[in-house]
Design an enzyme around this catalytic site. Structure first.
Site, PDB file in Angstrom:
ATOM      1  N   GLU A 122       0.807  -1.226   0.000  1.00  0.00           N
ATOM      2  CA  GLU A 122       0.000   0.000   0.000  1.00  0.00           C
ATOM      3  C   GLU A 122       0.838   1.272   0.000  1.00  0.00           C
ATOM      4  O   GLU A 122       1.981   1.278   0.438  1.00  0.00           O
ATOM      5  CB  GLU A 122      -0.878   0.027   1.254  1.00  0.00           C
ATOM      6  CG  GLU A 122      -1.792  -1.163   1.361  1.00  0.00           C
ATOM      7  CD  GLU A 122      -2.614  -1.163   2.643  1.00  0.00           C
ATOM      8  OE1 GLU A 122      -3.478  -2.019   2.767  1.00  0.00           O
ATOM      9  OE2 GLU A 122      -2.370  -0.293   3.515  1.00  0.00           O
ATOM     10  N   CYS A 146       3.396  -6.147  16.031  1.00  0.00           N
ATOM     11  CA  CYS A 146       2.848  -5.229  17.024  1.00  0.00           C
ATOM     12  C   CYS A 146       1.353  -5.524  17.147  1.00  0.00           C
ATOM     13  O   CYS A 146       0.670  -5.694  16.141  1.00  0.00           O
ATOM     14  CB  CYS A 146       3.118  -3.791  16.615  1.00  0.00           C
ATOM     15  SG  CYS A 146       4.892  -3.491  16.431  1.00  0.00           S
ATOM     16  N   GLU A 220       8.862  -2.829   8.257  1.00  0.00           N
ATOM     17  CA  GLU A 220       9.832  -2.198   9.144  1.00  0.00           C
ATOM     18  C   GLU A 220      11.046  -1.802   8.283  1.00  0.00           C
ATOM     19  O   GLU A 220      11.831  -2.665   7.866  1.00  0.00           O
ATOM     20  CB  GLU A 220      10.230  -3.195  10.251  1.00  0.00           C
ATOM     21  CG  GLU A 220      11.427  -2.780  11.087  1.00  0.00           C
ATOM     22  CD  GLU A 220      11.380  -1.355  11.612  1.00  0.00           C
ATOM     23  OE1 GLU A 220      10.442  -0.996  12.347  1.00  0.00           O
ATOM     24  OE2 GLU A 220      12.301  -0.583  11.277  1.00  0.00           O
ATOM     25  N   LEU A 274       7.219   4.458  19.841  1.00  0.00           N
ATOM     26  CA  LEU A 274       7.457   4.153  21.251  1.00  0.00           C
ATOM     27  C   LEU A 274       6.238   3.441  21.853  1.00  0.00           C
ATOM     28  O   LEU A 274       6.345   2.321  22.332  1.00  0.00           O
ATOM     29  CB  LEU A 274       7.774   5.449  21.999  1.00  0.00           C
ATOM     30  CG  LEU A 274       8.343   5.276  23.384  1.00  0.00           C
ATOM     31  CD1 LEU A 274       9.702   4.603  23.350  1.00  0.00           C
ATOM     32  CD2 LEU A 274       8.430   6.614  24.107  1.00  0.00           C
ATOM     33  N   ASN A 352      -6.403   3.428  15.246  1.00  0.00           N
ATOM     34  CA  ASN A 352      -7.306   3.220  14.123  1.00  0.00           C
ATOM     35  C   ASN A 352      -7.743   1.753  14.154  1.00  0.00           C
ATOM     36  O   ASN A 352      -6.961   0.867  13.860  1.00  0.00           O
ATOM     37  CB  ASN A 352      -6.546   3.546  12.829  1.00  0.00           C
ATOM     38  CG  ASN A 352      -7.478   3.849  11.690  1.00  0.00           C
ATOM     39  OD1 ASN A 352      -8.675   3.553  11.753  1.00  0.00           O
ATOM     40  ND2 ASN A 352      -6.945   4.434  10.632  1.00  0.00           N
ATOM     41  N   CYS A 395      -3.007   1.416   8.248  1.00  0.00           N
ATOM     42  CA  CYS A 395      -1.970   0.593   7.636  1.00  0.00           C
ATOM     43  C   CYS A 395      -2.404  -0.862   7.444  1.00  0.00           C
ATOM     44  O   CYS A 395      -2.828  -1.527   8.381  1.00  0.00           O
ATOM     45  CB  CYS A 395      -0.770   0.668   8.566  1.00  0.00           C
ATOM     46  SG  CYS A 395       0.638  -0.221   8.002  1.00  0.00           S
TER      47      CYS A 395
HETATM   48  N1  SAH Z   1       7.255  -0.403  11.035  1.00  0.00           N
HETATM   49  C1  SAH Z   1       7.483   0.979  11.257  1.00  0.00           C
HETATM   50  C2  SAH Z   1       6.821   1.881  10.242  1.00  0.00           C
HETATM   51  C3  SAH Z   1       5.427   1.526   9.797  1.00  0.00           C
HETATM   52  S1  SAH Z   1       4.114   1.694  10.965  1.00  0.00           S
HETATM   53  C4  SAH Z   1       7.068   1.350  12.653  1.00  0.00           C
HETATM   54  O1  SAH Z   1       6.423   0.561  13.318  1.00  0.00           O
HETATM   55  O2  SAH Z   1       7.416   2.440  13.069  1.00  0.00           O
HETATM   56  C5  SAH Z   1       3.812   3.456  11.019  1.00  0.00           C
HETATM   57  C6  SAH Z   1       3.142   3.930  12.315  1.00  0.00           C
HETATM   58  O3  SAH Z   1       1.751   3.581  12.336  1.00  0.00           O
HETATM   59  C7  SAH Z   1       3.761   3.299  13.551  1.00  0.00           C
HETATM   60  O4  SAH Z   1       3.974   4.255  14.559  1.00  0.00           O
HETATM   61  C8  SAH Z   1       2.703   2.307  13.922  1.00  0.00           C
HETATM   62  O5  SAH Z   1       2.857   1.949  15.249  1.00  0.00           O
HETATM   63  C9  SAH Z   1       1.432   3.046  13.601  1.00  0.00           C
HETATM   64  N2  SAH Z   1       0.242   2.172  13.516  1.00  0.00           N
HETATM   65  C10 SAH Z   1       0.147   0.924  13.038  1.00  0.00           C
HETATM   66  N3  SAH Z   1      -1.110   0.459  13.134  1.00  0.00           N
HETATM   67  C11 SAH Z   1      -1.853   1.437  13.676  1.00  0.00           C
HETATM   68  C12 SAH Z   1      -3.243   1.568  14.016  1.00  0.00           C
HETATM   69  N4  SAH Z   1      -4.110   0.576  13.818  1.00  0.00           N
HETATM   70  N5  SAH Z   1      -3.662   2.739  14.553  1.00  0.00           N
HETATM   71  C13 SAH Z   1      -2.795   3.757  14.743  1.00  0.00           C
HETATM   72  N6  SAH Z   1      -1.474   3.693  14.440  1.00  0.00           N
HETATM   73  C14 SAH Z   1      -1.004   2.551  13.923  1.00  0.00           C
HETATM   74 FE1  SF4 Z   2       4.916  -3.055  14.117  1.00  0.00          FE
HETATM   75 FE2  SF4 Z   2       5.444  -1.198  12.247  1.00  0.00          FE
HETATM   76 FE3  SF4 Z   2       5.509  -3.825  11.618  1.00  0.00          FE
HETATM   77 FE4  SF4 Z   2       3.175  -2.668  12.141  1.00  0.00          FE
HETATM   78  S1  SF4 Z   2       4.526  -2.180  10.412  1.00  0.00           S
HETATM   79  S2  SF4 Z   2       3.891  -4.685  12.915  1.00  0.00           S
HETATM   80  S3  SF4 Z   2       3.739  -1.173  13.720  1.00  0.00           S
HETATM   81  S4  SF4 Z   2       6.856  -2.754  13.067  1.00  0.00           S
END
Ligand code: SAH
Ligand code: SF4
Length: 422
Positions: A122, A146, A220, A274, A352, A395
């Site tokens: 995406e 996550c 990531e 964080l 979200n 995402c």
């Molecule tokens: N993997 C990297 C970059 C992609 S995620 C990272 O984790 O930083 C980009 C951001 O969107 C991250 O801060 C992630 O924690 C957040 N994110 C992912 N899913 C989400 C959701 N359902 N609601 C709000 N933020 C979200």
């Molecule tokens: Fe975690 Fe970022 Fe991977 Fe989603 S895209 S699982 S927030 S590391």
């Protein structure tokens, strides 16, 4: 589809790096998108040009690719007419395929893209009053899990190549009509419907809407370090897309051993996901914390090359009801930032939700109070406005939504896509 080996997600906290895939084309031609200038020159030399000619042609082609956005060698008017078919027989200038393009009522645009070997990922464009931000993916899926992230639930992963990463920026410029015409004006300036151009204004002196890039799409980025670095080097190259490193932000969940390299070798702004201030909660919601703990992560932030009060590190903090959103959490966040003397700003992200998620978003009052506590300690803590909710802009959601759609729905959306692209 899928003739590239994919890897199942190996586990919560100990992902193995995914090997780099270069997808061979069936017609034997080489896609130049994403290759650095010296590599293009090498390929031209291997195809028969002498070293000096190869170098010159590589420079010309690079400029046409990234400054002018052309996809046909025939359009490269300063290359001899006889040379153009010679190039076209051996090389192509690719783009990821567009599976779906959606346009939210708030101006947000989202694309579901497909690699040549059939994997979907995406890209999102978010217009604001003073900027236009493209959210770029680094992987198909993500090896980390996550708990609040929909991408983390996807079972298969592959790294995107530099061409597939730069290709997202190229596609966005195509869709926004942002390549200069021969006379130097921007193709997008004659939009009669401002919304079609993605927002109300032209944000930079050169009249472009796409002004910023965030590596915050699927994946990531620091687990695909080499490809992300090579792609961003092309995006920053002054002879091409020429985006300043100050306008690019890479977001990591905390891959501590790669963070210094990110500052040294790429030099872009850093954002860190964080999301929690105690070991217990972060271990649960960002499981990479079990491998690289909070202390190590915050020390790596304190040491991040190039961070200063003028270039702060962004701490992303997703607001999860009764999980990480108390007054004590906010105060602990302030304490940690001060303890490590971090030049920091905090970005509070309302969660979200997606089907099957086990968390809820904190209430607006709770988010406001959390923001106030951080702000009163002298640290900027804006709440990010949710964007594109009507088009599954969280995402990973579009990919899943598309997998559930019927063929008829997909065809209808594909027609809309054609119409949107003109
Ligand atoms: N993997 C990297 C970059 C992609 S995620 C990272 O984790 O930083 C980009 C951001 O969107 C991250 O801060 C992630 O924690 C957040 N994110 C992912 N899913 C989400 C959701 N359902 N609601 C709000 N933020 C979200
Ligand atoms: Fe975690 Fe970022 Fe991977 Fe989603 S895209 S699982 S927030 S590391």
């Amino acid at each position: 589809m899928a003739d590239t080996p994919l890897m199942p997600i190996p586990g919560h906290i100990d992902p193995v790096p995914v090997p780099r895939d270069v997808t061979p084309r069936a017609d034997g031609r080489v896609d130049l998108l994403g290759l650095p200038r010296p590599r293009i020159a090498e390929l031209f030399a291997a195809a028969g040009l002498d070293t000096k000619a190869a170098k010159l042609r590589a420079k010309q082609v690079f400029h046409w690719l990234y400054h002018r956005g052309v996809t046909e060698f025939e359009a490269m008017t300063d290359i001899a007419k006889t040379m153009r078919p010679w190039l076209a027989e051996r090389f192509v200038i690719g783009r990821p395929e567009i599976v779906l393009a959606q346009h939210s009522s708030d101006g947000t645009r989202k694309w579901l893209l497909r690699t040549a070997d059939g994997h979907d990922f995406e890209m999102v464009f978010i217009p604001d009053a003073d900027r236009g931000t493209l959210c770029v993916s680094s992987q198909v899926g993500c090896t980390l899990n996550c708990r609040f992230c929909h991408t983390g639930t996807m079972r298969l992963v592959r790294n995107l190549t530099p061409g597939e990463i730069v290709g997202q920026v190229m596609l966005a410029r195509d869709a926004l009509g942002e390549w200069p015409k021969a006379g130097g004006t921007m193709a997008g300036l004659d939009f009669d419907d401002e919304d079609e151009a993605g927002g109300e204004g032209h944000y930079t002196s050169d009249g472009r809407l796409l002004t910023n890039i965030v590596m915050m799409g699927m994946g990531e980025p620091l687990y695909n370090f080499d490809n992300v670095r090579d792609a961003l080097k092309i995006v920053m190259d002054g002879d091409g897309l020429a985006l300043s490193k100050r306008r690019i932000t890479l977001s990591t969940s905390g891959v501590v051993p790669q963070m210094a390299r990110c500052g040294e070798e790429i030099g872009v702004n850093l954002a860190v996901s964080l999301h929690a201030v105690s070991k217990e909660v972060r271990d649960e919601i960002v499981p990479i914390n079990r491998k690289y703990g909070l202390e190590e992560l915050l020390q790596a932030c304190a040491d991040y090359p190039g961070a200063s009060n003028a270039r702060r590190i962004t701490f992303e903090y997703v607001m999860l009801k009764d999980k990480n959103d108390s007054d004590e959490d906010a105060r602990e966040l302030v304490r940690l930032i001060k303890h490590y003397k971090l030049p920091a700003k905090v970005n509070l992200i309302p969660f979200n939700p997606w089907p099957g998620a086990i968390y809820e978003c904190s209430t607006p009052e709770r988010i406001r109070r959390f923001s106030e506590i951080v702000f009163e300690a002298g640290i900027s803590a804006p709440v990010r406005t949710p964007r594109g909710r009507d088009i599954d802009a969280a995402c990973g959601q579009l990919k899943t939504a598309a997998q559930k759609m019927s063929r008829a729905e997909l065809d209808r959306l594909a027609d809309e896509k054609q119409a949107a692209l003109g």
